[in-house]
Design a protein around this motif. Structure first.
Motif, PDB file in Angstrom:
ATOM      1  N   MET A  48       2.369  -5.671   5.872  1.00  0.00           N
ATOM      2  CA  MET A  48       3.148  -4.480   5.563  1.00  0.00           C
ATOM      3  C   MET A  48       2.778  -3.327   6.494  1.00  0.00           C
ATOM      4  O   MET A  48       3.652  -2.618   7.000  1.00  0.00           O
ATOM      5  N   HIS A  49       1.494  -3.164   6.748  1.00  0.00           N
ATOM      6  CA  HIS A  49       1.072  -2.059   7.622  1.00  0.00           C
ATOM      7  C   HIS A  49       1.564  -2.256   9.046  1.00  0.00           C
ATOM      8  O   HIS A  49       1.935  -1.294   9.717  1.00  0.00           O
ATOM      9  N   VAL A  50       1.565  -3.497   9.521  1.00  0.00           N
ATOM     10  CA  VAL A  50       1.996  -3.752  10.902  1.00  0.00           C
ATOM     11  C   VAL A  50       3.525  -3.655  11.015  1.00  0.00           C
ATOM     12  O   VAL A  50       4.049  -3.023  11.922  1.00  0.00           O
ATOM     13  N   ALA A  53       4.624  -0.036  10.902  1.00  0.00           N
ATOM     14  CA  ALA A  53       4.130   0.819  11.985  1.00  0.00           C
ATOM     15  C   ALA A  53       3.055   1.794  11.526  1.00  0.00           C
ATOM     16  O   ALA A  53       2.866   2.857  12.114  1.00  0.00           O
ATOM     17  N   LEU A  54       2.322   1.431  10.453  1.00  0.00           N
ATOM     18  CA  LEU A  54       1.124   2.193  10.096  1.00  0.00           C
ATOM     19  C   LEU A  54      -0.057   1.678  10.912  1.00  0.00           C
ATOM     20  O   LEU A  54      -1.095   2.325  11.013  1.00  0.00           O
ATOM     21  N   ASP A  55       0.106   0.482  11.463  1.00  0.00           N
ATOM     22  CA  ASP A  55      -0.962  -0.196  12.187  1.00  0.00           C
ATOM     23  C   ASP A  55      -0.281  -0.965  13.327  1.00  0.00           C
ATOM     24  O   ASP A  55       0.910  -1.257  13.240  1.00  0.00           O
ATOM     25  N   VAL A  88       5.786   2.986  -0.530  1.00  0.00           N
ATOM     26  CA  VAL A  88       5.329   3.165  -1.905  1.00  0.00           C
ATOM     27  C   VAL A  88       4.057   2.337  -2.048  1.00  0.00           C
ATOM     28  O   VAL A  88       4.057   1.148  -1.706  1.00  0.00           O
ATOM     29  N   PHE A  89       2.975   2.963  -2.525  1.00  0.00           N
ATOM     30  CA  PHE A  89       1.693   2.270  -2.641  1.00  0.00           C
ATOM     31  C   PHE A  89       1.292   2.085  -4.101  1.00  0.00           C
ATOM     32  O   PHE A  89       1.699   2.851  -4.976  1.00  0.00           O
ATOM     33  N   GLN A  90       0.450   1.107  -4.332  1.00  0.00           N
ATOM     34  CA  GLN A  90      -0.046   0.842  -5.684  1.00  0.00           C
ATOM     35  C   GLN A  90      -0.670   2.098  -6.302  1.00  0.00           C
ATOM     36  O   GLN A  90      -0.458   2.397  -7.477  1.00  0.00           O
ATOM     37  N   SER A  91      -1.437   2.813  -5.490  1.00  0.00           N
ATOM     38  CA  SER A  91      -2.196   3.962  -6.006  1.00  0.00           C
ATOM     39  C   SER A  91      -1.431   5.279  -5.865  1.00  0.00           C
ATOM     40  O   SER A  91      -2.027   6.341  -5.961  1.00  0.00           O
ATOM     41  N   PHE A  92      -0.117   5.210  -5.630  1.00  0.00           N
ATOM     42  CA  PHE A  92       0.805   6.347  -5.558  1.00  0.00           C
ATOM     43  C   PHE A  92       0.630   7.173  -4.273  1.00  0.00           C
ATOM     44  O   PHE A  92       1.614   7.547  -3.654  1.00  0.00           O
ATOM     45  N   ALA A  93      -0.661   7.478  -3.911  1.00  0.00           N
ATOM     46  CA  ALA A  93      -0.949   8.211  -2.676  1.00  0.00           C
ATOM     47  C   ALA A  93      -0.225   9.551  -2.606  1.00  0.00           C
ATOM     48  O   ALA A  93       0.312   9.929  -1.568  1.00  0.00           O
ATOM     49  N   LEU A  94      -0.232  10.295  -3.735  1.00  0.00           N
ATOM     50  CA  LEU A  94       0.332  11.645  -3.741  1.00  0.00           C
ATOM     51  C   LEU A  94      -0.769  12.657  -3.433  1.00  0.00           C
ATOM     52  O   LEU A  94      -1.939  12.409  -3.694  1.00  0.00           O
ATOM     53  N   ALA A 165       7.045  -1.505  -0.281  1.00  0.00           N
ATOM     54  CA  ALA A 165       6.385  -1.207  -1.550  1.00  0.00           C
ATOM     55  C   ALA A 165       5.248  -2.204  -1.741  1.00  0.00           C
ATOM     56  O   ALA A 165       5.480  -3.404  -1.888  1.00  0.00           O
ATOM     57  N   ASP A 166       4.003  -1.708  -1.686  1.00  0.00           N
ATOM     58  CA  ASP A 166       2.817  -2.560  -1.769  1.00  0.00           C
ATOM     59  C   ASP A 166       2.275  -2.528  -3.197  1.00  0.00           C
ATOM     60  O   ASP A 166       1.703  -1.528  -3.610  1.00  0.00           O
ATOM     61  N   GLU A 167       2.486  -3.596  -3.953  1.00  0.00           N
ATOM     62  CA  GLU A 167       2.055  -3.676  -5.353  1.00  0.00           C
ATOM     63  C   GLU A 167       2.466  -2.426  -6.133  1.00  0.00           C
ATOM     64  O   GLU A 167       1.631  -1.791  -6.801  1.00  0.00           O
TER      65      GLU A 167
HETATM   66  P1  ADP Z   1      -4.659   0.165  -3.174  1.00  0.00           P
HETATM   67  O1  ADP Z   1      -4.018  -1.139  -2.789  1.00  0.00           O
HETATM   68  O2  ADP Z   1      -6.161   0.143  -3.139  1.00  0.00           O
HETATM   69  O3  ADP Z   1      -4.124   0.801  -4.402  1.00  0.00           O
HETATM   70  P2  ADP Z   1      -2.881   1.626  -1.539  1.00  0.00           P
HETATM   71  O4  ADP Z   1      -1.865   0.567  -1.791  1.00  0.00           O
HETATM   72  O5  ADP Z   1      -2.650   2.991  -2.060  1.00  0.00           O
HETATM   73  O6  ADP Z   1      -4.315   1.153  -1.988  1.00  0.00           O
HETATM   74  O7  ADP Z   1      -3.096   1.772   0.014  1.00  0.00           O
HETATM   75  C1  ADP Z   1      -3.260   0.634   0.809  1.00  0.00           C
HETATM   76  C2  ADP Z   1      -3.621   1.108   2.208  1.00  0.00           C
HETATM   77  O8  ADP Z   1      -2.602   1.980   2.711  1.00  0.00           O
HETATM   78  C3  ADP Z   1      -4.911   1.882   2.290  1.00  0.00           C
HETATM   79  O9  ADP Z   1      -5.702   1.283   3.290  1.00  0.00           O
HETATM   80  C4  ADP Z   1      -4.565   3.299   2.681  1.00  0.00           C
HETATM   81  O10 ADP Z   1      -5.416   3.773   3.695  1.00  0.00           O
HETATM   82  C5  ADP Z   1      -3.170   3.174   3.248  1.00  0.00           C
HETATM   83  N1  ADP Z   1      -2.332   4.288   2.812  1.00  0.00           N
HETATM   84  C6  ADP Z   1      -2.165   4.709   1.551  1.00  0.00           C
HETATM   85  N2  ADP Z   1      -1.306   5.740   1.505  1.00  0.00           N
HETATM   86  C7  ADP Z   1      -0.916   5.972   2.789  1.00  0.00           C
HETATM   87  C8  ADP Z   1      -0.001   6.894   3.404  1.00  0.00           C
HETATM   88  N3  ADP Z   1       0.672   7.796   2.707  1.00  0.00           N
HETATM   89  N4  ADP Z   1       0.161   6.827   4.739  1.00  0.00           N
HETATM   90  C9  ADP Z   1      -0.538   5.938   5.449  1.00  0.00           C
HETATM   91  N5  ADP Z   1      -1.389   5.036   4.931  1.00  0.00           N
HETATM   92  C10 ADP Z   1      -1.582   5.043   3.624  1.00  0.00           C
END
Ligand code: ADP
Ligand code: ADP
Length: 229
Positions: A48-50, A53-55, A88-94, A165-167
């Motif tokens: 997902m990151h690649v 384009a986050l990685d 969209v991330f599992q941990s919301f990242a807000l 959307a990661d988990e």
């Molecule tokens: P977890 O799976 O532990 O709940 P996340 O799904 O929130 O973690 O994040 C997974 C990865 O994505 C982490 O390595 C984090 O550094 C990265 N990440 C989270 N939010 C962002 C964001 N807004 N932009 C870029 N990278 C993010």
């Protein structure tokens, strides 16, 4: 729209290398709904990151909207990501100290819009996820389900062509998880491609296309020639 050819991503830990992706090729088209499943550590998040384009890949090609990411510098890559992709991330990242509406407006910051326009678009996006009445709440004043809906509003505010959307339901109870999946389904119905990373079969079942990844390789792709759909 997103195309990957023979992707590799290797992490170096001390003097050993971990091959998180070991030759992944796939294409995600406009309006697709793809679930990526597989055991913990199989490479789902790395993929997902690649693809998002986050990685960058260690080797192989990623094209996003026709542009080879290897030819872009970091600023160009960030601009392409911002213009085409929502996350969209599992941990919301807000941002914890920032109101819902300002969190949602973040992806619009570098688009040369007036603040009032950014705010209006963010308010509309929050309305779309049913949070028009929570504009000025901070994340810690919202439930987990509401926080994830804010994150979905942030992912869609910039009119992306694809949302990763990661988990997205990993930290939610069933009711809130269902609500999040409903919103992702509506987003897909409006033409946005969704790439959903999950280890939960019930969640993956929402997607039209199923990909299984194992040990950094695609073990199954329901859209691949010769596979039963
Ligand atoms: P977890 O799976 O532990 O709940 P996340 O799904 O929130 O973690 O994040 C997974 C990865 O994505 C982490 O390595 C984090 O550094 C990265 N990440 C989270 N939010 C962002 C964001 N807004 N932009 C870029 N990278 C993010
Ligand atoms: P999944 O999302 O399927 O759990 P990941 O993509 O997170 O898989 O991880 C794939 C492999 O890469 C695992 O062996 C993991 O330990 C390793 N890995 C992931 N991120 C890093 C990192 N930042 N540094 C080193 N190894 C990592």
């Amino acid at each position: 729209m997103i195309e990957a050819v023979d992707l590799h991503r290797t992490y170096t830990l001390g003097d050993s290398d971990v091959g998180a992706l070991r030759g992944v090729s796939l294409a995600v088209g406009a309006g697709d709904y793809v679930a990526v499943t597989g055991p913990s550590g199989s490479g789902k998040s790395t993929l997902m990151h690649v693809l998002g384009a986050l990685d960058r890949p260690t080797a192989g090609i990623v094209r996003i909207a026709g542009r080879d990411v290897n030819t872009l510098n970091d600023a160009e890559l960030a601009e392409l990501r911002n213009a085409t992709i929502g996350f969209v991330f599992q941990s919301f990242a807000l941002l914890a100290r920032t109101s819902a509406v300002d969190n949602v407006a973040m992806p619009l910051l570098y688009r040369g819009m007036r603040k009032s326009v950014r705010r209006k678009l963010a308010e509309e996006a929050l309305g779309r996820v049913g949070l028009g009445h929570r504009l000025d709440h901070r994340p810690n004043q919202l439930s987990g389900g509401e926080q994830q809906r804010v994150a979905i509003a942030r992912a869609l505010v910039g009119q992306p062509t694809v949302v990763f959307a990661d988990e997205p339901t990993g930290n939610l109870d069933t009711r809130n998880g269902d609500e999040v999946m409903k919103l992702l389904g509506e987003l897909n119905a409006s033409g946005v491609a969704i790439v959903l990373v999950t280890h939960e079969p019930d969640i993956a079942a929402h997607a039209a296309r199923q990909i299984t990844i194992r040990d950094g390789r695609i073990a199954y792709d329901s859209a691949a020639p010769g596979e039963a759909a």
